[in-house]
Design a protein around this motif. Structure first.
Motif, PDB file in Angstrom:
ATOM      1  N   GLU A 195       0.836  -1.203   0.000  1.00  0.00           N
ATOM      2  CA  GLU A 195       0.000   0.000   0.000  1.00  0.00           C
ATOM      3  C   GLU A 195       0.871   1.253   0.000  1.00  0.00           C
ATOM      4  O   GLU A 195       0.554   2.247  -0.670  1.00  0.00           O
ATOM      5  CB  GLU A 195      -0.934  -0.008   1.208  1.00  0.00           C
ATOM      6  N   ARG A 250       1.779   4.673  -3.309  1.00  0.00           N
ATOM      7  CA  ARG A 250       1.592   6.104  -3.049  1.00  0.00           C
ATOM      8  C   ARG A 250       2.889   6.905  -3.127  1.00  0.00           C
ATOM      9  O   ARG A 250       2.940   8.052  -2.693  1.00  0.00           O
ATOM     10  CB  ARG A 250       0.914   6.270  -1.682  1.00  0.00           C
ATOM     11  N   LEU A 255       2.191  10.871  -1.717  1.00  0.00           N
ATOM     12  CA  LEU A 255       0.882  11.443  -1.399  1.00  0.00           C
ATOM     13  C   LEU A 255       0.724  11.630   0.108  1.00  0.00           C
ATOM     14  O   LEU A 255       0.826  10.669   0.876  1.00  0.00           O
ATOM     15  CB  LEU A 255      -0.227  10.529  -1.904  1.00  0.00           C
ATOM     16  N   PRO A 305      -5.328  14.791   0.251  1.00  0.00           N
ATOM     17  CA  PRO A 305      -6.287  14.376  -0.784  1.00  0.00           C
ATOM     18  C   PRO A 305      -5.812  14.666  -2.204  1.00  0.00           C
ATOM     19  O   PRO A 305      -6.051  13.879  -3.111  1.00  0.00           O
ATOM     20  CB  PRO A 305      -7.543  15.178  -0.437  1.00  0.00           C
ATOM     21  N   ARG A 306      -5.134  15.794  -2.409  1.00  0.00           N
ATOM     22  CA  ARG A 306      -4.590  16.147  -3.729  1.00  0.00           C
ATOM     23  C   ARG A 306      -3.213  16.765  -3.563  1.00  0.00           C
ATOM     24  O   ARG A 306      -2.854  17.712  -4.261  1.00  0.00           O
ATOM     25  CB  ARG A 306      -5.529  17.126  -4.445  1.00  0.00           C
ATOM     26  N   PRO A 319      -5.178   7.586  -5.107  1.00  0.00           N
ATOM     27  CA  PRO A 319      -5.288   6.748  -3.910  1.00  0.00           C
ATOM     28  C   PRO A 319      -5.479   7.614  -2.667  1.00  0.00           C
ATOM     29  O   PRO A 319      -5.201   8.817  -2.677  1.00  0.00           O
ATOM     30  CB  PRO A 319      -3.932   6.023  -3.859  1.00  0.00           C
ATOM     31  N   THR A 320      -5.945   7.004  -1.606  1.00  0.00           N
ATOM     32  CA  THR A 320      -5.999   7.724  -0.338  1.00  0.00           C
ATOM     33  C   THR A 320      -4.578   8.085   0.084  1.00  0.00           C
ATOM     34  O   THR A 320      -3.626   7.361  -0.234  1.00  0.00           O
ATOM     35  CB  THR A 320      -6.652   6.862   0.745  1.00  0.00           C
ATOM     36  N   PRO A 321      -4.395   9.199   0.781  1.00  0.00           N
ATOM     37  CA  PRO A 321      -3.031   9.602   1.140  1.00  0.00           C
ATOM     38  C   PRO A 321      -2.423   8.703   2.207  1.00  0.00           C
ATOM     39  O   PRO A 321      -3.121   8.000   2.948  1.00  0.00           O
ATOM     40  CB  PRO A 321      -3.216  11.028   1.663  1.00  0.00           C
ATOM     41  N   ALA A 361      -0.567   7.880   5.735  1.00  0.00           N
ATOM     42  CA  ALA A 361      -0.707   8.387   7.100  1.00  0.00           C
ATOM     43  C   ALA A 361       0.614   9.016   7.520  1.00  0.00           C
ATOM     44  O   ALA A 361       1.666   8.372   7.458  1.00  0.00           O
ATOM     45  CB  ALA A 361      -1.081   7.257   8.050  1.00  0.00           C
ATOM     46  N   GLU A 365      -3.423  20.242   3.743  1.00  0.00           N
ATOM     47  CA  GLU A 365      -4.332  19.190   4.218  1.00  0.00           C
ATOM     48  C   GLU A 365      -3.607  17.855   4.412  1.00  0.00           C
ATOM     49  O   GLU A 365      -4.076  16.796   3.990  1.00  0.00           O
ATOM     50  CB  GLU A 365      -5.509  19.008   3.259  1.00  0.00           C
ATOM     51  N   ASN A 396      -2.409  14.499   5.909  1.00  0.00           N
ATOM     52  CA  ASN A 396      -3.186  13.466   6.598  1.00  0.00           C
ATOM     53  C   ASN A 396      -2.467  13.023   7.873  1.00  0.00           C
ATOM     54  O   ASN A 396      -1.838  11.968   7.929  1.00  0.00           O
ATOM     55  CB  ASN A 396      -3.397  12.274   5.657  1.00  0.00           C
TER      56      ASN A 396
END
Length: 357
Positions: free
Chosen positions: A130, A134, A154, A157-158, A235-237, A239, A353, A355
């Motif tokens: 995973e 990213r 990442l 979100p963007r 993809p989701t960022p 952590a 933003e 994460n």
């Protein structure tokens, strides 16, 4: 650490601190050489790897280096470090890099089964995969001399994070803000791997860099706005660690990035012999965090990074949060990263933003 050859490990950590049993490692490497199953004996198709990777000379040279390293490990185990010659010292460093602090090839967003020192990666494989998805290579169009620059990952979100010195290659400061340079474009490609034998390259869905959110004034960091190049979305960022681990020195970590040839920064012949001229592709680079002063803005680690790792994330192997942003290092000295939890209240990271977890 005693004076002598052991103090010049390329990862700034002596072999006796990396391996629990030097004699066992020496015996294992010797057995692999005798059975002709050392890593250097694995061949790739000619259209998928540099000629040096598959040449007999390169394999023989690798074997000579490792044989000298076995002799060096045996001397270290017997507390005869003052007897190491230059070939044995380099051979020990090669074994540290190949077994203790490897740079593992990533293929189709996965990596080969790991044994011995890094068997600990196996139960973490799903989470590491995973992470791999990213992290990408920063590629540019319109640059006068470069087609790729470093690594980015990442974090929102963007939003991707990389180094200031990476983003500066395609950005400019104008009218009190950073923006993309005229006539240039940039993207982050999570693929750019060495193709697996007999198989096609992994899928590539790059992210287009559309804006510069900001360049940090105090640390080597840039935050960039991205959009997917296709309609599949991002993809989701990852952590990002909002707090420090309970204990940092000695903590297992891993870096993901794109080690590049850089003879100015690294000892040229040593790196060529160890990496066998396979550069610029995605690698997983495990190691440990080695040093951090609370309240400071630098943490050290001993993963085997090279020039193209600029902008790579440093992950905690325990929970896979991003602990740091790798920004530099030097062969035989060590590697440096920005400890991200120290910036949890930073206004630029809030604007991006990030994460935090």
């Amino acid at each position: 650490m005693p004076n002598g050859p052991r103090s010049v490990s390329p990862v700034a950590t002596g072999a006796e601190r990396i391996f629990d049993d030097l004699r066992e490692v020496a015996a294992r490497v010797r057995a692999e050489l005798e059975a002709e199953i050392a890593e250097s004996a694995l061949e790739l198709p000619a259209d998928a790897a540099p000629a040096a990777e598959i040449s007999r000379f390169a394999r023989d040279e690798r074997a000579r280096v490792l044989e000298a390293g076995v002799s060096g490990l045996e001397k270290l185990a017997a507390h005869r470090e003052d007897e190491l010659d230059g070939d044995e010292t380099f051979g020990v460093e090669a074994i540290v890099l190949l077994e203790g602090r490897p740079a593992i090839l990533v293929q189709r967003q996965d990596f080969a089964p790991q044994h011995d020192e890094w068997a600990v990666l196996e139960p973490q494989r799903p989470a590491i995969r995973e992470s791999l998805l990213r992290v990408g290579r920063v590629e540019v169009t319109g640059h006068p001399s470069l087609d790729w620059i470093g690594t980015a990952f990442l974090v929102g979100p963007r939003t991707v994070m990389t180094n200031r010195h990476v983003a500066a290659e395609f950005s400019r400061f104008e009218d009190e803000r950073w923006a993309l340079e005229f006539g240039m474009s940039a993207r982050v490609d999570p693929a750019e791997e060495l193709p697996a034998e007999g198989g096609p390259p992994g899928p590539s869905v790059p992210y287009e860099i559309t804006d510069v959110i900001g360049i940090h004034p105090d640390v080597d960091m840039a935050l960039l706005r991205v959009e997917p190049a296709s309609g599949d979305g991002l993809p989701t960022p990852l952590a990002v660690a909002a707090d420090a681990p309970a204990s940092l020195p000695g903590r297992p970590v891993y870096v993901i990035g794109y080690p590049a040839w850089d003879g100015r920064r690294n000892e040229p012949e040593s790196m060529r012999r160890i990496f066998m001229d396979v550069y610029n592709v995605k690698r997983l680079q495990p190691g440990t965090a080695t040093e951090f002063t609370p309240g400071g803005l630098v943490m050290k680690h001993d993963c085997s990074t090279l020039g193209g790792n600029s902008g790579s994330p440093v992950f905690d192997l325990a929970d896979h949060r991003v602990l740091g942003l790798h920004f530099g290092g030097r062969y035989r000295t060590g590697n440096f990263a920005v400890p991200l939890w120290e910036l949890v209240e930073d206004p630029l990271l809030e604007k991006a933003e990030v994460n935090w977890v």
